[in-house]
Design an enzyme around this catalytic site. Sequence first.
Site, PDB file in Angstrom:
ATOM      1  CG  ASP A 128      58.064  59.473 -17.340  1.00 11.60           C
ATOM      2  OD1 ASP A 128      58.021  60.045 -16.043  1.00 11.60           O
ATOM      3  OD2 ASP A 128      59.059  60.167 -17.370  1.00 11.60           O
ATOM      4  CG  ASP A 162      59.694  66.221 -21.634  1.00 11.81           C
ATOM      5  OD1 ASP A 162      59.088  65.036 -21.328  1.00 11.81           O
ATOM      6  OD2 ASP A 162      60.768  65.979 -20.756  1.00 11.81           O
ATOM      7  CD1 TRP A 168      66.656  61.281 -18.610  1.00 15.42           C
ATOM      8  CD2 TRP A 168      65.984  62.219 -16.277  1.00 15.42           C
ATOM      9  NE1 TRP A 168      67.004  63.185 -18.757  1.00 15.42           N
ATOM     10  CE2 TRP A 168      66.398  63.256 -16.914  1.00 15.42           C
ATOM     11  CE3 TRP A 168      65.682  62.501 -15.243  1.00 15.42           C
ATOM     12  CZ2 TRP A 168      66.302  64.723 -17.040  1.00 15.42           C
ATOM     13  CZ3 TRP A 168      65.315  63.443 -14.637  1.00 15.42           C
ATOM     14  CH2 TRP A 168      65.624  65.031 -15.311  1.00 15.42           C
ATOM     15  CG  ASP A 212      60.505  60.344 -22.036  1.00 16.87           C
ATOM     16  OD1 ASP A 212      59.612  60.819 -22.620  1.00 16.87           O
ATOM     17  OD2 ASP A 212      60.123  60.600 -21.259  1.00 16.87           O
ATOM     18  CD  GLU A 249      63.928  58.863 -19.750  1.00 18.92           C
ATOM     19  OE1 GLU A 249      64.257  58.029 -18.598  1.00 18.92           O
ATOM     20  OE2 GLU A 249      63.080  59.437 -19.953  1.00 18.92           O
ATOM     21  CG  HIS A 298      59.952  56.506 -19.666  1.00 21.01           C
ATOM     22  ND1 HIS A 298      60.220  57.939 -18.825  1.00 21.01           N
ATOM     23  CD2 HIS A 298      59.947  55.294 -19.108  1.00 21.01           C
ATOM     24  CE1 HIS A 298      61.298  56.710 -17.542  1.00 21.01           C
ATOM     25  NE2 HIS A 298      61.142  55.536 -17.940  1.00 21.01           N
ATOM     26  CE  LYS A 303      64.428  66.016 -20.231  1.00 21.63           C
ATOM     27  NZ  LYS A 303      63.898  66.596 -19.028  1.00 21.63           N
ATOM     28  CG  HIS A 352      62.787  63.077 -23.086  1.00 23.65           C
ATOM     29  ND1 HIS A 352      63.343  62.600 -21.726  1.00 23.65           N
ATOM     30  CD2 HIS A 352      61.866  63.269 -22.151  1.00 23.65           C
ATOM     31  CE1 HIS A 352      63.195  62.085 -20.936  1.00 23.65           C
ATOM     32  NE2 HIS A 352      61.962  63.098 -21.233  1.00 23.65           N
ATOM     33  CG  ASP A 398      56.631  64.762 -17.916  1.00 25.52           C
ATOM     34  OD1 ASP A 398      57.097  63.179 -18.917  1.00 25.52           O
ATOM     35  OD2 ASP A 398      57.680  65.161 -18.096  1.00 25.52           O
TER      36      ASP A 398
HETATM   37  C1  RNT Z   1      62.806  62.765 -17.271  1.00 27.72           C
HETATM   38  C2  RNT Z   1      62.905  61.864 -17.202  1.00 27.72           C
HETATM   39  C3  RNT Z   1      62.401  60.884 -16.784  1.00 27.72           C
HETATM   40  C4  RNT Z   1      61.186  61.374 -15.105  1.00 27.72           C
HETATM   41  C5  RNT Z   1      60.925  60.040 -13.925  1.00 27.72           C
HETATM   42  C6  RNT Z   1      60.696  60.690 -13.073  1.00 27.72           C
HETATM   43  O1  RNT Z   1      62.697  64.089 -17.985  1.00 27.72           O
HETATM   44  O2  RNT Z   1      61.658  61.670 -18.667  1.00 27.72           O
HETATM   45  O3  RNT Z   1      61.883  59.567 -17.221  1.00 27.72           O
HETATM   46  O4  RNT Z   1      60.210  61.614 -15.660  1.00 27.72           O
HETATM   47  O5  RNT Z   1      62.428  59.256 -13.832  1.00 27.72           O
HETATM   48 ZN    ZN Z   2      61.091  59.400 -19.263  1.00 23.47          ZN
END
Ligand code: RNT
Ligand code: ZN
Length: 411
Positions: free
Chosen positions: A321, A289, A180, A254, A221, A281, A223, A257, A291
């Site tokens: 994640d 996003d 990523w 993810d 990955e 993820h 986003k 994303h 998290d």
């Molecule tokens: C960031 C991505 C990525 C990170 C990690 C730490 O938006 O989701 O996967 O969160 O690699």
């Molecule tokens: Zn991620």
Amino acid sequence: MSARYASAKAQYAALGLDTEKAIEALLALPISIHCWQGDDVRGFEGGGALSGGIAATGNYPGRARNFTELSQDLEQVLALVPGRHKINLHAIYAVTHDAVPRDQLQPEHFAPWLEFAKRRGLGLDVNPTLFSHPLAAQGMTLSHPEEGVRRFWIGHCKAMRRIGAHFARELGQVCVNNIWIPDGLKDSPADRLGPRARLKASLDEILAEQYDKALLIDAVESKVFGIGLESYTVGSHEFYLNYAAKTGCACLLDNGHYHPTELVSDKISSLLLFADVIALHLTRGVRWDSDHVVTLGDELVEIAKEIVRCGALERVLLALDYFDASINRVAAWVIGLRNVRKALLQALLLPHGQLRDLQNAGDFTRLLALQEEYKLLPLGDVWAELCARAGIPAGGEWLEQALACERTQRA
Ligand code: RNT
Ligand code: ZN
């Protein structure tokens, strides 16, 4: 066997569902635990703040500051979650005495992690860290206009592939190497094609060395945007979807994303028709996003249902994640991990064949009514039974265990 489990087992059996088989399938499935929840994505390099358009917010005490503390915390987590696990490492979690440039990292710099994984019967996954670094400060890495900067990051990604393959050989299980990058622009780009062309060339070079897919699975990955990088993301969904389709590496989705009404659960079947494996993820975006810790909500359950309905338990690689620094970090891990397992259990204990037949017969009234009725099947009794058998506390007792050793002495 508890009386409650016996009763639940019978209720599921009446629907043609075998709870024993569901438990077995559930526990065999590996879930990759993101090490970065334990220290707010800081890593052990001792450098500057987290960058790359992501942020961990909150100031709960107890952040792990080194390998000893992080592995202790992970031990605590592992005692509270049932099933098979892998540990997902970022490059910045290398355990070194002196600073080692990221493009010079070697397997030996992760020796304590490998030893930990062996001792605990865990797998390992890896991620090159293309953020929180002076050469990523301009918001460009693999797509940077300067050749020298790109070289550094290409070298780093190659190093992490070598390390991942080494882990896989040592542990006898596949390693996922997920790339990523934060690359993007805060404001309106003058050139969208250039950075994407450079990213493509960089990836081609990184992935040129062939590894046995039984050892190393490379994933990419995408986003939508990052904080401070709102106007343009080089590694967009379309970019990586096509890149993966052309080259055979895996797409990693993810679920934080995508646009807020766009659902990863709806994407899984489309990708599985064209790819051998995909990676996820699992996170929870709140408005963006952000998290947040994964909760047992509709979308998590829908993702789990898709994996089960597609018969793809072995083709969808699962990782968590998220990074919440506002609550006890061990609890944050445990809550998310248990919820993923519960969502999968729920998905495994649904009569998918019956529901599919109703859809195909156009009987949408029954389909909707039964889908709703099945939400109250006695899932909790099956969960309690499988936890008891694994020696894992089922209900709120795990929380007291997690909170019993708050790491308040850590600065
Ligand atoms: C960031 C991505 C990525 C990170 C990690 C730490 O938006 O989701 O996967 O969160 O690699
Ligand atoms: Zn991620």
